[in-house]
Design a protein around this motif. Structure first.
Motif, PDB file in Angstrom:
ATOM      1  N   ILE A   1       0.995  -1.145  -0.150  1.00  0.00           N
ATOM      2  CA  ILE A   1       0.162  -0.098  -0.004  1.00  0.00           C
ATOM      3  C   ILE A   1       1.130   1.323   0.152  1.00  0.00           C
ATOM      4  O   ILE A   1       1.959   1.561   1.029  1.00  0.00           O
ATOM      5  CB  ILE A   1      -0.762   0.025   1.289  1.00  0.00           C
ATOM      6  CG1 ILE A   1      -1.909  -1.443   1.260  1.00  0.00           C
ATOM      7  CG2 ILE A   1      -1.950   1.119   1.179  1.00  0.00           C
ATOM      8  CD1 ILE A   1      -2.392  -1.419   2.608  1.00  0.00           C
ATOM      9  N   VAL A   2       0.725   2.195  -1.025  1.00  0.00           N
ATOM     10  CA  VAL A   2       1.666   3.145  -1.203  1.00  0.00           C
ATOM     11  C   VAL A   2       1.103   4.470  -0.848  1.00  0.00           C
ATOM     12  O   VAL A   2      -0.018   4.709  -1.170  1.00  0.00           O
ATOM     13  CB  VAL A   2       2.122   3.148  -2.694  1.00  0.00           C
ATOM     14  CG1 VAL A   2       3.337   4.441  -2.710  1.00  0.00           C
ATOM     15  CG2 VAL A   2       2.908   1.935  -3.241  1.00  0.00           C
ATOM     16  N   GLY A   3       1.751   5.250  -0.220  1.00  0.00           N
ATOM     17  CA  GLY A   3       1.305   6.670   0.250  1.00  0.00           C
ATOM     18  C   GLY A   3       2.197   7.636  -0.222  1.00  0.00           C
ATOM     19  O   GLY A   3       3.540   7.297  -0.630  1.00  0.00           O
ATOM     20  N   GLY A   4       2.028   8.853   0.341  1.00  0.00           N
ATOM     21  CA  GLY A   4       2.929  10.116  -0.089  1.00  0.00           C
ATOM     22  C   GLY A   4       3.017  10.527  -1.534  1.00  0.00           C
ATOM     23  O   GLY A   4       2.133  10.037  -2.383  1.00  0.00           O
ATOM     24  N   GLY A   5       3.634  11.625  -1.790  1.00  0.00           N
ATOM     25  CA  GLY A   5       3.487  12.131  -3.162  1.00  0.00           C
ATOM     26  C   GLY A   5       3.820  11.367  -4.199  1.00  0.00           C
ATOM     27  O   GLY A   5       3.480  11.344  -5.244  1.00  0.00           O
ATOM     28  N   GLY A   6       4.991  10.162  -3.860  1.00  0.00           N
ATOM     29  CA  GLY A   6       5.042   9.172  -5.028  1.00  0.00           C
ATOM     30  C   GLY A   6       3.884   8.315  -5.291  1.00  0.00           C
ATOM     31  O   GLY A   6       4.145   7.906  -6.737  1.00  0.00           O
TER      32      GLY A   6
END
Length: 413
Positions: free
Chosen positions: A338-343
């Motif tokens: 699960i990817v978060g942040g600006g990326g």
């Protein structure tokens, strides 16, 4: 305001309202989040009520980055600290949240040098971390208690002081049957690995390496300063492949081979390293005016470097550093990422990650119904809630600290 009465009243409330403030290593904006909290630990309930992305003026951003690069003296640090606090107060007012119980301010990191491995922990010249944004100024401007300086207590007991978000991931995202990797991609990348029904001592977390920091810097260079980042991944996706020789050199960075616990910052992947990348590629990191000539500036190895290829190569570097970290240091490959942040908003980076991690699903926080852009601001509200309840919120299995400690300092108006 009487501190003893405040703490007693706060603990007695079934629900609390906090505002989280987060400015990361990219130094592009302040994430502001109004969060309703109940409970603590694994029974924490956190609801995002309102959020705002408040821009940092370019003049202040330049002063912050200069300090992060080791430029400036104590007077400049103190002045910028006040300026950051004033900006944070302005951001809170812009949110229009009304009455809240407390402010959770991460501040702006300008230096992060974690302690060396034992037996040097505790010696003079060991770990240190500094986040500016005067809590006293912020408390006086807003008239509510401010929880700040979250990292220092963990560093004081031999920890890295980062990452701290794994505690929040454990509280909010532990799954009963799936092993999850929660990957944040801000200026720096960091991962939390959560086994099914994880206990605190089973949580694994560490900085994986570069996040957006190098990509952003290359995008600025490639656009002659018009872009702060590779918007929609267009630059990286405009070329068919990275520069493999440069990429191979990047993947030899010693941080990637360092075993956890570990944390990174501009000290590892900031301006100094970017300039080294440019030297390696025989580029000028500051010469932007000769775009046509630069487009065909050759590498020493005889290939042509176009600006887009540098962005693509650094985007692949971030993606592969994440995959490499999983393969080397996680107990197992996760059932889902699960990817978060600006990326997470960079289609090129997400495409590269999905390609290399397949068949493991790579999702975003949004796909789980969470606001990934406000995740860290919300997370520091969760950490501040533990601080105000007197609970420890570091994870020694993540930071390498000698013991669990209560994080943060409380400043009253």
């Amino acid at each position: 305001m009487r501190p003893a009465a405040f703490f007693a009243d706060y603990a007695a409330k079934p629900e609390r309202l906090l505002i989280g403030l987060m400015s990361g290593t990219s130094v592009d904006s302040v994430d502001v989040a109004l969060v309703k909290l109940a409970g603590s630990g694994r029974v924490t309930e956190a609801e995002l009520l309102k959020a705002l992305d408040f821009p940092i003026p370019e003049a202040l951003r330049s002063r912050i980055l200069a300090l992060s690069h080791g430029e400036g003296n104590a007077e400049e640090v103190s002045q910028v600290s006040v300026a950051v606090a004033e900006l944070f107060a302005e951001a809170v007012r812009a949110l229009g949240a009304g009455k809240v119980d407390a402010i959770a301010s991460h501040g702006q990191t300008i230096s992060h040098t974690p302690p060396p491995p034992p037996p040097h922990v505790g010696e003079l010249g060991g770990g240190a971390t500094l986040q500016i944004g005067s809590a006293a100024v912020l408390a006086q401007r807003l008239g509510v208690p401010v929880v700040s300086d979250f990292r220092s207590a963990d560093v004081a007991v031999g920890g890295q002081g980062a990452p701290l978000i794994p505690y929040v991931d454990w509280c909010l995202l532990t799954h009963p049957t799936k092993a999850r990797a929660i990957q944040n991609i801000g200026g720096i990348g960091n991962v939390t690995f959560l086994p099914p029904n994880a206990t605190p001592d089973q949580v694994v977390g560490f900085d994986t390496g570069p996040g957006n920091m190098l990509m952003d810097r290359a995008a600025q260079w490639a656009s002659n300063g018009d872009l702060r980042c590779d918007t929609d991944g267009k630059l990286a996706l405009s070329v068919e492949e990275p520069d493999y020789e440069l990429l191979e050199w990047l993947l030899e960075h010693p941080f990637l081979a360092q075993k956890p616990p570990k944390s990174a910052g501009r000290e590892e992947f900031g301006e100094s390293f970017y300039k080294e990348v440019c030297r390696r590629a025989q580029l000028s990191p500051t010469s932007l005016e000769q775009q046509v000539l630069r487009r065909y500036l050759p590498f020493s190895r005889g290939t042509e470097l176009i600006p887009e290829k540098l962005v693509a190569t650094l985007t692949w570097f971030t993606a592969l550093s994440i995959v490499d970290a999983y393969e080397r240091y996680l107990p197992q490959l996760p059932d889902e990422v699960i990817v978060g942040g600006g990326g997470a908003r960079n289609p090129a980076l997400m495409q590269f990650l999905r390609t290399k991690l397949s068949p493991v699903p790579v999702l975003t926080h949004a796909e789980l119904g969470m606001d990934g852009d406000s995740k860290e601001a919300l997370a520091f509200c969760v950490l501040a809630n533990e601080t105000l309840l007197g609970n420890p919120a570091n994870l020694p299995s993540v930071t390498g600290a000698a013991r669990r400690v209560t994080l943060g300092s409380v400043t009253f108006p």
